[in-house]
Design a protein around this motif. Structure first.
Motif, PDB file in Angstrom:
ATOM      1  N   ARG A 221       0.823  -1.213   0.000  1.00 37.64           N
ATOM      2  CA  ARG A 221       0.000   0.000   0.000  1.00 37.64           C
ATOM      3  C   ARG A 221       0.854   1.259   0.000  1.00 37.64           C
ATOM      4  N   ARG A 228       1.358   6.423  -7.213  1.00 42.28           N
ATOM      5  CA  ARG A 228       0.282   7.346  -7.601  1.00 42.28           C
ATOM      6  C   ARG A 228       0.753   8.793  -7.569  1.00 42.28           C
ATOM      7  N   THR A 235      -3.329   5.069 -13.448  1.00 40.16           N
ATOM      8  CA  THR A 235      -4.306   4.530 -12.503  1.00 40.16           C
ATOM      9  C   THR A 235      -3.731   3.256 -11.892  1.00 40.16           C
ATOM     10  N   VAL A 236      -3.615   3.241 -10.572  1.00 45.67           N
ATOM     11  CA  VAL A 236      -3.087   2.063  -9.877  1.00 45.67           C
ATOM     12  C   VAL A 236      -4.154   1.562  -8.908  1.00 45.67           C
ATOM     13  N   ASP A 237      -4.755   0.443  -9.217  1.00 43.18           N
ATOM     14  CA  ASP A 237      -5.796  -0.146  -8.379  1.00 43.18           C
ATOM     15  C   ASP A 237      -5.199  -1.244  -7.493  1.00 43.18           C
ATOM     16  N   VAL A 238      -5.764  -1.364  -6.308  1.00 42.51           N
ATOM     17  CA  VAL A 238      -5.289  -2.374  -5.365  1.00 42.51           C
ATOM     18  C   VAL A 238      -6.471  -3.231  -4.913  1.00 42.51           C
ATOM     19  N   GLY A 239      -6.291  -4.535  -4.949  1.00 43.57           N
ATOM     20  CA  GLY A 239      -7.328  -5.449  -4.508  1.00 43.57           C
ATOM     21  C   GLY A 239      -7.354  -5.571  -2.995  1.00 43.57           C
ATOM     22  N   ASP A 240      -8.119  -6.542  -2.508  1.00 41.18           N
ATOM     23  CA  ASP A 240      -8.238  -6.785  -1.068  1.00 41.18           C
ATOM     24  C   ASP A 240      -7.060  -7.653  -0.628  1.00 41.18           C
ATOM     25  N   HIS A 273      -2.815   1.761 -16.905  1.00 41.21           N
ATOM     26  CA  HIS A 273      -3.566   1.191 -15.783  1.00 41.21           C
ATOM     27  C   HIS A 273      -2.789   0.012 -15.223  1.00 41.21           C
ATOM     28  N   ALA A 275      -2.892  -2.947 -12.011  1.00 35.25           N
ATOM     29  CA  ALA A 275      -3.711  -3.586 -10.977  1.00 35.25           C
ATOM     30  C   ALA A 275      -2.817  -4.457 -10.093  1.00 35.25           C
ATOM     31  N   ASP A 277      -2.761  -7.143  -6.830  1.00 35.73           N
ATOM     32  CA  ASP A 277      -3.620  -8.028  -6.041  1.00 35.73           C
ATOM     33  C   ASP A 277      -2.758  -9.091  -5.365  1.00 35.73           C
TER      34      ASP A 277
END
Length: 354
Positions: A221, A228, A235-240, A273, A275, A277
């Motif tokens: 994180r 970012r 765009t940087v997405d993070v899962g659970d 983008h 991602a 995870d």
């Protein structure tokens, strides 16, 4: 080389000599060119788990030499037998009694009268390992040297050039230009951080890397937030992410920093983008960093973590990926690179759960 019988008795029974050989973990041997007799100490056989009586001729030894090393051994010995040289020093693998191959080293020479070829056999595994570590360190230092001379110097040249222009014509110093130069500075800083981590690995050595339980979710994180901030258009997405600590050390942040930087820097679009995870798989935690960039050709995938790749090849693939592989391997984990669907690359890092 013809068959040579092993003499019934061993030569060289001097106790002081035997103690010296025993202390060194070595075994003496002697071949008589005139009588074709081959004598050797028991230890030459026991070094690889056999008994003296298991060998009736020198060919019995040669049959146990690794096929990939047999020609080298035979040529080295034959050169001395044919009087093409007065000494030899050869390392080879021999199949031990347990079926495993052991590294051995034979050092021998021909006597002054030309009749005898004698020498010693030594275990060479530690020497081979030291050589491998030295080669890896030299490779890493060569890579650092190239980056310092090439990439960072180029960044500094760009800055110097624009600053000279600003001095000559201050009107060129626009906000947009300063923003571009800040990007150059950020890239140079990222490179210096990677170099620092490479040097840390070189100084420690693969066998000396200390590990501990590291909260990977927190590390990921933090690096995502850093990415970012550094790349606002991405765009940087993070899962659970699972709250499972992993076996690593403080340099784990470098693993994810380099993966994220690599994913964005090699993008072929202005708004990439990425991602991130993770999942728990038995006693491992598998992290994935997927991007939508141009991807990596299969031929280059096979070379990314090739231990024999040159410093130049590794630089072409990115210092980041080299460092990621070195660190994860030191932690006892694995790295895999696959295609993303429909475009891009997925890097999977598997680390042991602490």
């Amino acid at each position: 080389m013809g068959e040579r019988r092993v003499s019934a008795g061993e030569r060289g029974t001097d106790e002081s000599r035997e103690r010296a050989f025993e202390a060194a973990g070595a075994a003496w041997w002697e071949y008589d060119l005139e009588t074709d007799a081959f004598a050797f100490a028991d230890r030459k056989a026991t070094l690889v788990g056999y008994e003296h009586g298991d060998f009736e001729s020198v060919e019995d030894f040669l049959e146990l030499v690794h096929p990939g090393d047999r020609d080298v051994v035979e040529m080295a010995v034959q050169a001395v037998v044919d009087d093409d040289g007065d000494a030899f020093d050869v390392q080879y693998r021999m199949r031990a009694a347990d079926g495993e191959f052991r590294w051995l080293r034979d050092v021998g020479s021909r006597s002054a009268d030309g009749r005898l070829v004698s020498g010693i056999t030594l275990p060479a595994a530690e020497q081979r390992e030291r050589q491998r570590v030295l080669e890896d360190r030299n490779e890493a230092l060569a890579l650092v040297n190239r980056i310092v001379r090439h990439d960072i110097r180029n960044d500094l040249n760009v800055l110097e050039g624009w600053l000279e222009l600003f001095v000559e014509d201050p009107s060129l110093a626009s906000q947009e230009r300063f923003a571009e130069l800040l990007t150059v500075v950020d890239e140079a800083i990222t490179l210096t951080e990677s170099i620092r981590d490479v040097v840390t690995m070189v100084e420690a050595g693969d066998d000396d890397v200390e590990t501990q339980a590291v909260p990977a979710r927190t590390v990921v994180r933090e690096e995502v937030e850093r990415a970012r901030a550094a790349y606002p258009d991405a765009t940087v997405d993070v899962g659970d992410l699972p709250a499972v600590p992993v076996v690593a050390n403080a340099l784990l942040s470098s693993v994810f920093r380099n993966l994220l930087t690599n994913a964005v820097a090699h993008a072929d679009r202005d708004d990439p983008h990425v991602a991130v995870d993770a999942t728990v798989d038995g006693d491992h935690v598998r992290f994935t960093v997927a991007d939508d960039g141009p991807g990596i050709p299969d031929a280059r995938k096979a070379e990314l973590f090739d231990a024999t790749a040159s410093a130049v090849d590794r630089l072409d693939h990115g210092l980041g990926l080299y460092l990621v592989h070195a660190l994860v391997t030191a932690y006892g984990g694995t790295v895999a690179v696959t295609d993303n669907d429909p475009d891009g690359t997925v890097v999977t890092v598997s680390l042991k759960a602490a």
